[in-house]
Design a protein around this motif. Structure first.
Motif, mmCIF file in Angstrom:
data_model
loop_
_atom_site.group_PDB
_atom_site.id
_atom_site.type_symbol
_atom_site.label_atom_id
_atom_site.label_comp_id
_atom_site.label_asym_id
_atom_site.label_seq_id
_atom_site.Cartn_x
_atom_site.Cartn_y
_atom_site.Cartn_z
ATOM 1 N N ASP A 296 -10.523 -0.565 -1.201
ATOM 2 C CA ASP A 296 -9.704 -1.445 -2.051
ATOM 3 C C ASP A 296 -9.066 -0.613 -3.156
ATOM 4 N N ALA B 89 0.826 -1.211 0.000
ATOM 5 C CA ALA B 89 0.000 0.000 0.000
ATOM 6 C C ALA B 89 0.856 1.256 0.000
ATOM 7 N N TYR C 149 -7.530 2.108 8.786
ATOM 8 C CA TYR C 149 -6.212 1.656 8.331
ATOM 9 C C TYR C 149 -5.447 1.032 9.495
ATOM 10 N N TYR D 224 -3.903 9.928 0.784
ATOM 11 C CA TYR D 224 -4.915 8.934 1.166
ATOM 12 C C TYR D 224 -6.006 9.560 2.034
ATOM 13 N N ASN E 227 -6.386 1.777 -1.629
ATOM 14 C CA ASN E 227 -5.141 1.068 -1.320
ATOM 15 C C ASN E 227 -4.370 0.764 -2.595
ATOM 16 N N GLU E 228 -5.106 0.448 -3.633
ATOM 17 C CA GLU E 228 -4.454 0.171 -4.901
ATOM 18 C C GLU E 228 -3.838 1.438 -5.479
#
Ligand code: ARG
Length: 268
Positions: free
Chosen positions: A260, A8, A131, A72, A263-264
């Motif tokens: 998802d 990540a 997280y 993020y 994180n990608e």
């Protein structure tokens, strides 16, 4: 978990030491009026004031323009704001001011890779965790520190960000061998200048700094398995309505695969 973090966070390399240092003195002064508690957060369609320490790539740091805070946490909060019908406004501050700023109503939410701790929970509420992290040891290439035990046993010094869990854990184990810095950019500059022997900080961010500056993150974390950390969004204890909305948005976002994708995205 380690593997997930490594993946990540491999986005890291885009953030250099220069970007971090340049953020040190940047302050948002747009926002000088005092917000009375509950005011901004009760307003549908209003502004959601987020406080952060923008020195923590890939969660929050300055973009190449040196002005825009990205990462993020920013993507997550932008999505939450879309869902709850508010506009996000971000203020950069020292990390050790974020929880207090939430508590005093200067900002509505603290979103800064903040680890949920019992001590912080005495002062603010936290959203559900978004997280999982841990503390790592960041050293120069060829360092004599090759394990957690080396660091404990030797007379090595460590740089940390003031008020972080890295600070608390390192100070507990290393005492006055720890130097505290208000911004990560300064701790990193101290490490690069040989003023401290290592840094203790969250794994994903350690990976980011390592890649951008040819440093090494030790395999072994600082502490043990039991020291896993969970990031949450800090909200004033008076704002349970906002907290509920945030948790509902987070649950939907998780169910819809938002994290998802996030994180990608930050896996590079
Ligand atoms: N997770 C650690 C803590 O909560 C470090 C967070 C630092 N965040 C930052 N944006 N500088 O203490």
């Amino acid at each position: 978990m380690k593997k997930f973090l490594a993946v990540a966070m491999s986005v890291a390399m885009v953030f250099g030491v220069a970007a971090c240092s340049s953020s040190d003195k940047t302050t948002d002064t747009k926002n000088e009026e005092t917000t009375t508690e509950g005011e901004a957060t009760d307003a549908e369609g209003g502004v959601l004031k987020m406080g952060t320490s923008a020195d923590f790539p890939p969660f929050e740091s300055y973009d190449d323009d040196g002005k825009t805070i990205v990462g993020y946490d920013v993507d997550m909060m932008t999505e939450i704001c879309n869902r709850i019908g508010m506009t996000l406004e971000i203020t950069d501050m020292n990390f050790d001011s974020v929880v207090t700023a939430v508590q005093t109503g200067k900002i509505d939410v603290g979103v800064s890779g903040i680890t949920i701790t019992d001590e912080r929970k005495e002062n603010v509420d936290f959203s559900d965790s978004y997280y999982v992290a841990a503390q790592s040891i960041l050293v120069p290439e060829g360092s004599a520190i090759t394990s957690y035990q080396d660091l404990l046993d030797g007379s090595y010094t460590a740089g940390v960000q003031l008020g972080t869990t890295g600070d608390i854990m390192a100070t507990e184990k290393l005492g006055d061998r720890v130097s505290q810095y208000e911004k990560y950019g300064d701790a990193l500059a101290a490490l690069l200048a040989g003023k401290v022997d290592c840094m203790v900080l969250d794994t994903g961010v350690a990976d980011a700094f390592a890649k951008a500056n040819n440093l090494v993150v030790l395999e072994e974390p600082f502490g043990g398995e039991e020291d896993a950390e969970y990031y949450g969004i800090a909200v004033s204890k008076d704002n349970t309505e906002l907290l509920d909305k945030i948790n509902a948005a987070l649950a939907d976002m998780t169910a819809e695969g938002f994290f998802d994708e996030l994180n990608e995205k930050y896996a590079g």
